[in-house]
Design a protein around this motif. Structure first.
Motif, PDB file in Angstrom:
ATOM      1  N   HIS A  27       0.643  -0.854   0.274  1.00 41.66           N
ATOM      2  CA  HIS A  27       0.019  -0.024   0.084  1.00 41.66           C
ATOM      3  C   HIS A  27       1.100   1.201  -0.342  1.00 41.66           C
ATOM      4  N   CYS A  28       2.052   1.212   0.958  1.00 44.53           N
ATOM      5  CA  CYS A  28       2.675   2.250   1.133  1.00 44.53           C
ATOM      6  C   CYS A  28       3.254   2.983  -0.507  1.00 44.53           C
ATOM      7  N   VAL A  29       3.523   1.154  -1.081  1.00 42.38           N
ATOM      8  CA  VAL A  29       4.536   1.164  -2.443  1.00 42.38           C
ATOM      9  C   VAL A  29       3.394   2.191  -3.574  1.00 42.38           C
ATOM     10  N   GLU A  30       2.231   1.518  -3.950  1.00 42.37           N
ATOM     11  CA  GLU A  30       1.810   2.313  -4.318  1.00 42.37           C
ATOM     12  C   GLU A  30       0.912   3.089  -4.332  1.00 42.37           C
ATOM     13  N   CYS A  31       0.899   4.008  -2.634  1.00 43.74           N
ATOM     14  CA  CYS A  31       0.832   5.418  -2.549  1.00 43.74           C
ATOM     15  C   CYS A  31       1.927   6.302  -3.266  1.00 43.74           C
ATOM     16  N   ALA A  32       3.408   5.974  -3.303  1.00 46.48           N
ATOM     17  CA  ALA A  32       4.234   6.861  -3.550  1.00 46.48           C
ATOM     18  C   ALA A  32       4.620   6.796  -5.131  1.00 46.48           C
ATOM     19  N   ASN A  33       3.717   5.925  -5.736  1.00 44.46           N
ATOM     20  CA  ASN A  33       3.556   5.472  -7.837  1.00 44.46           C
ATOM     21  C   ASN A  33       2.597   6.387  -7.425  1.00 44.46           C
ATOM     22  N   VAL A  34       1.266   6.634  -7.433  1.00 45.86           N
ATOM     23  CA  VAL A  34       0.045   7.719  -7.152  1.00 45.86           C
ATOM     24  C   VAL A  34       0.795   8.884  -7.635  1.00 45.86           C
ATOM     25  N   LEU A  35       1.972   8.497  -6.339  1.00 41.94           N
ATOM     26  CA  LEU A  35       2.386  10.791  -6.250  1.00 41.94           C
ATOM     27  C   LEU A  35       3.267  10.931  -6.963  1.00 41.94           C
ATOM     28  N   LYS A  36       4.543  10.246  -7.218  1.00 36.08           N
ATOM     29  CA  LYS A  36       5.449  10.155  -8.370  1.00 36.08           C
ATOM     30  C   LYS A  36       4.591  10.727 -10.367  1.00 36.08           C
ATOM     31  N   ASP A  37       3.229   9.558  -9.923  1.00 33.83           N
ATOM     32  CA  ASP A  37       2.351   9.713 -11.246  1.00 33.83           C
ATOM     33  C   ASP A  37       1.984  11.040 -11.110  1.00 33.83           C
ATOM     34  N   TYR A  38       1.502  11.899 -10.327  1.00 31.79           N
ATOM     35  CA  TYR A  38       0.435  13.602 -10.022  1.00 31.79           C
ATOM     36  C   TYR A  38       1.894  14.389 -10.272  1.00 31.79           C
ATOM     37  N   LEU A  39       3.029  13.762  -9.670  1.00 34.16           N
ATOM     38  CA  LEU A  39       4.123  15.141  -9.783  1.00 34.16           C
ATOM     39  C   LEU A  39       4.478  15.165 -10.853  1.00 34.16           C
ATOM     40  N   ARG A  40       4.685  13.962 -11.797  1.00 34.73           N
ATOM     41  CA  ARG A  40       5.278  14.084 -12.789  1.00 34.73           C
ATOM     42  C   ARG A  40       4.230  15.605 -14.043  1.00 34.73           C
ATOM     43  N   GLY A  41       3.184  15.355 -13.733  1.00 40.99           N
ATOM     44  CA  GLY A  41       2.191  16.711 -14.785  1.00 40.99           C
ATOM     45  C   GLY A  41       2.055  17.183 -14.354  1.00 40.99           C
ATOM     46  N   GLN A  42       2.687  18.081 -13.121  1.00 46.12           N
ATOM     47  CA  GLN A  42       2.319  19.314 -12.484  1.00 46.12           C
ATOM     48  C   GLN A  42       3.878  19.861 -13.276  1.00 46.12           C
ATOM     49  N   ILE A  43       3.291  21.405 -12.893  1.00 42.48           N
ATOM     50  CA  ILE A  43       4.072  22.770 -13.685  1.00 42.48           C
ATOM     51  C   ILE A  43       5.928  22.321 -11.862  1.00 42.48           C
ATOM     52  N   GLU A  44       6.954  23.025 -12.588  1.00 44.52           N
ATOM     53  CA  GLU A  44       8.355  22.628 -11.965  1.00 44.52           C
ATOM     54  C   GLU A  44       8.200  22.811 -10.430  1.00 44.52           C
ATOM     55  N   PRO A  45       7.859  24.052 -10.030  1.00 46.71           N
ATOM     56  CA  PRO A  45       7.745  24.323  -8.831  1.00 46.71           C
ATOM     57  C   PRO A  45       7.532  23.216  -7.977  1.00 46.71           C
ATOM     58  N   VAL A  46       5.983  23.104  -8.371  1.00 48.61           N
ATOM     59  CA  VAL A  46       5.399  21.876  -7.783  1.00 48.61           C
ATOM     60  C   VAL A  46       6.061  20.804  -7.296  1.00 48.61           C
ATOM     61  N   ARG A  47       6.481  19.959  -9.201  1.00 39.43           N
ATOM     62  CA  ARG A  47       7.002  19.100  -9.201  1.00 39.43           C
ATOM     63  C   ARG A  47       8.242  18.946  -7.981  1.00 39.43           C
ATOM     64  N   VAL A  48       9.627  19.728  -7.623  1.00 35.12           N
ATOM     65  CA  VAL A  48      10.109  19.443  -6.424  1.00 35.12           C
ATOM     66  C   VAL A  48      10.169  19.679  -5.792  1.00 35.12           C
ATOM     67  N   ARG A  49       9.002  20.549  -5.369  1.00 36.47           N
ATOM     68  CA  ARG A  49       8.636  20.811  -3.812  1.00 36.47           C
ATOM     69  C   ARG A  49       7.713  19.530  -3.157  1.00 36.47           C
ATOM     70  N   GLY A  50       7.112  18.821  -4.217  1.00 39.11           N
ATOM     71  CA  GLY A  50       6.315  17.649  -3.719  1.00 39.11           C
ATOM     72  C   GLY A  50       7.019  16.921  -3.718  1.00 39.11           C
ATOM     73  N   THR A  51       7.974  16.617  -4.446  1.00 34.52           N
ATOM     74  CA  THR A  51       9.168  15.515  -4.760  1.00 34.52           C
ATOM     75  C   THR A  51       9.956  15.875  -3.299  1.00 34.52           C
ATOM     76  N   GLU A  52      10.195  16.726  -2.660  1.00 36.90           N
ATOM     77  CA  GLU A  52      11.141  17.059  -1.985  1.00 36.90           C
ATOM     78  C   GLU A  52       9.844  15.908  -0.554  1.00 36.90           C
ATOM     79  N   ILE A  53       9.035  16.918  -0.402  1.00 32.44           N
ATOM     80  CA  ILE A  53       7.994  16.299   1.041  1.00 32.44           C
ATOM     81  C   ILE A  53       7.476  14.801   0.963  1.00 32.44           C
ATOM     82  N   MET A  54       8.021  14.832  -1.110  1.00 31.21           N
ATOM     83  CA  MET A  54       7.556  12.866  -1.194  1.00 31.21           C
ATOM     84  C   MET A  54       8.691  12.188  -0.251  1.00 31.21           C
ATOM     85  N   GLU A  55       9.836  12.136  -0.270  1.00 33.33           N
ATOM     86  CA  GLU A  55      11.471  12.125   0.232  1.00 33.33           C
ATOM     87  C   GLU A  55      11.359  11.919   1.190  1.00 33.33           C
ATOM     88  N   SER A  56      11.019  13.067   2.166  1.00 30.16           N
ATOM     89  CA  SER A  56      11.165  13.465   3.359  1.00 30.16           C
ATOM     90  C   SER A  56      10.496  12.232   3.784  1.00 30.16           C
TER      91      SER A  56
END
Length: 79
Positions: A27-56
């Protein structure tokens, strides 16, 4: 949507840490993959900050969880 996906990932990580197991790891891996897919479609500032938060949110041993989830999925496919 970003906040929703981050919250879902956070809850999944907490559940997997409190009660480790294949279902929780998957379930955790699935949630991470959904978030990664979502972030791929976002503008760079959102993608960068979202990735930073996800990694934390992800624990150091997340790759082990991915491997465990992958081996469980593989076992199901070959059954």
């Amino acid at each position: 949507m970003l906040l929703k996906y981050l919250n879902e990932l956070d809850r999944a990580v907490q559940a997997a840490q409190q009660e480790p197991g294949q279902v929780q790891f998957s379930h955790c891996v699935e949630c991470a993959n959904v978030l990664k897919d979502y972030l791929r479609g976002q503008i760079e500032p959102v993608r960068v900050r979202g990735t930073e938060i996800m990694e934390s949110l992800l624990p150091e041993h997340f790759e082990e969880w991915m491997a465990a989830a992958g081996s469980a999925e593989s076992a199901c496919l070959h059954a």
